[in-house]
Structure formats: structure tokens, C-alpha cells
Design an enzyme around this catalytic site. Sequence first.
Site, PDB file in Angstrom:
ATOM      1  N   GLU A  60      24.851 -18.391  46.019  1.00  0.00           N
ATOM      2  CA  GLU A  60      25.976 -19.143  45.436  1.00  0.00           C
ATOM      3  C   GLU A  60      26.197 -20.494  46.127  1.00  0.00           C
ATOM      4  O   GLU A  60      26.519 -21.478  45.471  1.00  0.00           O
ATOM      5  CB  GLU A  60      27.244 -18.281  45.546  1.00  0.00           C
ATOM      6  CG  GLU A  60      28.395 -18.782  44.713  1.00  0.00           C
ATOM      7  CD  GLU A  60      29.509 -17.736  44.637  1.00  0.00           C
ATOM      8  OE1 GLU A  60      29.233 -16.605  44.206  1.00  0.00           O
ATOM      9  OE2 GLU A  60      30.633 -18.065  45.018  1.00  0.00           O
ATOM     10  N   ASP A  61      26.034 -20.533  47.444  1.00  0.00           N
ATOM     11  CA  ASP A  61      26.504 -21.696  48.205  1.00  0.00           C
ATOM     12  C   ASP A  61      25.436 -22.472  48.961  1.00  0.00           C
ATOM     13  O   ASP A  61      25.769 -23.435  49.659  1.00  0.00           O
ATOM     14  CB  ASP A  61      27.566 -21.252  49.220  1.00  0.00           C
ATOM     15  CG  ASP A  61      28.851 -20.787  48.548  1.00  0.00           C
ATOM     16  OD1 ASP A  61      29.109 -21.225  47.412  1.00  0.00           O
ATOM     17  OD2 ASP A  61      29.582 -20.003  49.156  1.00  0.00           O
TER      18      ASP A  61
END
Length: 176
Positions: A60-61
Site C-alpha cells: 500500500e505505502d
Amino acid sequence: MSRLIEAVSYAARKHVHQRRKGANAEPYVNHVIDVAERVSRSPLADEDVVIAALLHDVVEDTDGTAADIALMFGDRVAGLVLEVTDDKSLPKARRKEVQEQTAGLKSDGAKRIKLADKASNLTALAESPPVYWEPSRSAAYVAWAERVVAGCRGIDPVLEAGFDTAAVRAKAALGL
Ligand code: ZN
């Protein structure tokens, strides 16, 4: 090298430039280690789930991919990480709705990671709230975390209790 240490090391490298939003601006890797430690307290969690907890925000990051994770840690770990990865093509408000709507459909391993992740976030909110968050935003976050976790209940008494303790602490700290 053990898979666990390899996962800590990989998470630390991938999150090297990130800090938490809280006033203490802790290194982001502290958060994923906290989530993994919480997951590991459950007698029902196996090593793959603890490793996926360490890697739960990598896709996600960071620029890390599920394919990288599958190569290093296997398909099951990569699958668990993908289950707890938001679709970044959606606007933030929609992503939060999707988390609420899909929590109950996830595997037990993914539910354990979500229980521990939300417990970690509520503990951070109690101990080191983001300086620019209004009290109403913090209150809304707690309520949202409780709705997501409602879909993860019934599978892990230890992690549910851990979440409930974190929610009580967050509410007390916020005067809710
Ligand atoms: Zn997280």
C-alpha cells in the site's frame, strides 16, 4: 537468516523514509513491528500471519510489490498482505467504506492482522495523536475502527481483547 528477521529487515528498508503521523513522528517501521508483536500474542496466529503483519503496509505505502513478497516469503504471505491492502485507485473516503464492507469477508489470518492494526492505531492515537487532528476527527477514526473490527470478530479472543483495551484507552485519552 530466519524468515521473521528477514521480514523485519525488508519492512525497515521499504519504510525507511516514512514516519507516523503522530506528534512523536515515530519511524513507520515501529508501527508494523507493533502490529506483528500484537498478532504474535495470539496462540492462533502462525508464522506466515506474523510475517504478513510485518509487511502489511509494504504494497500500500511503498514500491514493494506482492510479487516481491511472494518470491521472498511465499504465496500465502503475499495473499494475506494483498487482503489487507487498500485499492489506492479509490478516493480515501471510499477506501474506508470498502474496509468496513469487506472486513467480514476476509480470511481469519487477514482478520487477525486487521484487529492488531486497528489496535495499534488506536494506541498511537491515545499516546501520540496527530497534532493537526481536531478532536472530532480522532473521534470519527475511533468509531470507524470499531466498525471495521466488528467484521473481524468471532475468530480470535486474544486479539479482540487487545483491540477492546486499545479502544477503551483511546476513548479515555480523547475524553469520549
Ligand atoms: Zn498499519
